[in-house]
Design a protein around this motif. Sequence first.
Motif, PDB file in Angstrom:
ATOM      1  N   SER A 275       0.845  -1.192   0.000  1.00 13.87           N
ATOM      2  CA  SER A 275       0.000   0.000   0.000  1.00 13.87           C
ATOM      3  C   SER A 275       0.881   1.241   0.000  1.00 13.87           C
ATOM      4  N   ILE A 276       0.772   2.070  -1.048  1.00 10.92           N
ATOM      5  CA  ILE A 276       1.561   3.294  -1.136  1.00 10.92           C
ATOM      6  C   ILE A 276       1.203   4.248   0.001  1.00 10.92           C
ATOM      7  N   GLN A 277      -0.073   4.331   0.348  1.00 10.07           N
ATOM      8  CA  GLN A 277      -0.501   5.229   1.419  1.00 10.07           C
ATOM      9  C   GLN A 277       0.132   4.842   2.753  1.00 10.07           C
ATOM     10  N   ASP A 278       0.183   3.544   3.023  1.00  7.09           N
ATOM     11  CA  ASP A 278       0.785   3.090   4.277  1.00  7.09           C
ATOM     12  C   ASP A 278       2.291   3.344   4.292  1.00  7.09           C
ATOM     13  N   ILE A 279       2.957   3.155   3.145  1.00  6.21           N
ATOM     14  CA  ILE A 279       4.394   3.406   3.073  1.00  6.21           C
ATOM     15  C   ILE A 279       4.693   4.882   3.328  1.00  6.21           C
ATOM     16  N   VAL A 280       3.897   5.764   2.742  1.00  8.39           N
ATOM     17  CA  VAL A 280       4.085   7.198   2.961  1.00  8.39           C
ATOM     18  C   VAL A 280       3.873   7.544   4.430  1.00  8.39           C
ATOM     19  N   ALA A 281       2.868   6.957   5.042  1.00 10.24           N
ATOM     20  CA  ALA A 281       2.593   7.233   6.454  1.00 10.24           C
ATOM     21  C   ALA A 281       3.742   6.747   7.346  1.00 10.24           C
ATOM     22  N   VAL A 282       4.286   5.573   7.033  1.00  9.38           N
ATOM     23  CA  VAL A 282       5.403   5.045   7.828  1.00  9.38           C
ATOM     24  C   VAL A 282       6.636   5.928   7.662  1.00  9.38           C
ATOM     25  N   LYS A 283       6.899   6.408   6.462  1.00  7.78           N
ATOM     26  CA  LYS A 283       8.049   7.276   6.245  1.00  7.78           C
ATOM     27  C   LYS A 283       7.910   8.588   7.023  1.00  7.78           C
ATOM     28  N   LYS A 284       6.704   9.113   7.078  1.00 10.34           N
ATOM     29  CA  LYS A 284       6.482  10.333   7.866  1.00 10.34           C
ATOM     30  C   LYS A 284       6.721  10.072   9.346  1.00 10.34           C
ATOM     31  N   PHE A 285       6.258   8.929   9.816  1.00  6.82           N
ATOM     32  CA  PHE A 285       6.449   8.583  11.217  1.00  6.82           C
ATOM     33  C   PHE A 285       7.939   8.410  11.543  1.00  6.82           C
ATOM     34  N   LEU A 286       8.686   7.700  10.665  1.00  9.02           N
ATOM     35  CA  LEU A 286      10.106   7.489  10.895  1.00  9.02           C
ATOM     36  C   LEU A 286      10.887   8.795  10.809  1.00  9.02           C
ATOM     37  N   HIS A 287      10.492   9.672   9.889  1.00  7.77           N
ATOM     38  CA  HIS A 287      11.171  10.962   9.759  1.00  7.77           C
ATOM     39  C   HIS A 287      10.937  11.821  11.001  1.00  7.77           C
ATOM     40  N   HIS A 288       9.758  11.735  11.564  1.00  2.00           N
ATOM     41  CA  HIS A 288       9.456  12.510  12.778  1.00  2.00           C
ATOM     42  C   HIS A 288      10.272  12.012  13.965  1.00  2.00           C
ATOM     43  N   GLU A 289      10.554  10.686  13.986  1.00  8.09           N
ATOM     44  CA  GLU A 289      11.274  10.118  15.116  1.00  8.09           C
ATOM     45  C   GLU A 289      12.794  10.151  14.941  1.00  8.09           C
ATOM     46  N   PHE A 290      13.291   9.956  13.695  1.00 15.29           N
ATOM     47  CA  PHE A 290      14.733   9.761  13.491  1.00 15.29           C
ATOM     48  C   PHE A 290      15.354  10.704  12.469  1.00 15.29           C
ATOM     49  N   ARG A 291      14.582  11.544  11.795  1.00 14.84           N
ATOM     50  CA  ARG A 291      15.096  12.436  10.763  1.00 14.84           C
ATOM     51  C   ARG A 291      15.754  11.639   9.638  1.00 14.84           C
ATOM     52  N   ILE A 292      14.972  10.881   8.897  1.00  8.68           N
ATOM     53  CA  ILE A 292      15.504  10.030   7.834  1.00  8.68           C
ATOM     54  C   ILE A 292      15.559  10.803   6.516  1.00  8.68           C
TER      55      ILE A 292
END
Length: 345
Positions: free
Chosen positions: A38-55
């Motif tokens: 799911s592209i939507q889920d991948i985008v959401a996970v990337k936002k979450f990881l960026h908020h936590e770790f600055r990816i």
Amino acid sequence: MQRKHYLPIPVNTLSRRCYLIEPPRKAHDQRNLLTGDSIQDIVAVKKFLHHEFRIKDLGNLKFFLGFEVARSQQGLILNQRKYCLDILAEFGFTGCKPANSPSNPTVKLKDDEGDLVQDPTAYRRLIGKLQYLTNTRPDISFAVQQVSQFMSKPRYSHLNAAFRILKYLKGCPGLGLFYPSANPHRIQAFSDSDWATCCITRKSTTGYCVFYGNCLISWKSKKQSTVSRSSTEAEYRALASVACELQWLKYVADDLCLQIPLPFPTFCDNQSAIQLAKNPSFHERTKHIEVDCHLIRAKILDGLIVLSHVPSKHQLADMFTKSLYPGPFNVNLSKMGLLNIHHPS
């Protein structure tokens, strides 16, 4: 030689359909893979990881730990062309004459013939690099398994066998695994064994390959740990190995929410081993392999696998148990789903 599997880690924080694939901890490359359906889920996970770790988002996967990924509408190709060319350059084989097979069927490697290599470190480094290359090159699995048995005291005969692998790679450095976008939703396996093939210990060699649809996803070429008294016993131990692999793949499919039809067809070219798996009674000649007998019987009764006979000339796992001449080797290789996008012809 056995493939190493890197398990996907489910990111359960947001979605069960996204998986983060981490490289080994000792790897210098700190990049991770994020995959899902799911592209939507991948985008959401990337936002979450960026908020936590600055990816940093590097886009679609193209290169990862020596693996090159090429995509098209027809599917995906996974190869290690650059890694292979680097090995050829390091050992001075970029200008050599290519060989038509990775090993010579007429040569039997022994541990006491020939002079010892003066610098075994270079030999060990070469074998280590070739072992990593087998992650996308099943065609050299058996040859690498053979030369990797002499790491402690390599001789020049072993080094020449390793150089034969490099000469073969010179002719096809870009060969890789092809995964088509349209693929049948099934798993099937081929199991084979070469009885008493080791002239030093008389141990047999286990070989198997597992296909998801028409795609090769798992394979193995490894010398068995014990000496088999008969070819049936050697074949049965190979069946036990592939049964464990299929059970592991079933667990992975369940984690990925893939509903793959059961049982998994498993093909063997030994009628005695198939009849032994279907016969629940044991006798004096099979007591020493009773554990493997119970394992295979359990997987059959559980509906995980179903055994079928395949003629030896159609046994795809044959190339993982012995050295083949160029003709049979190329026929077998053509059925493995490998392509070379750098030489489409």
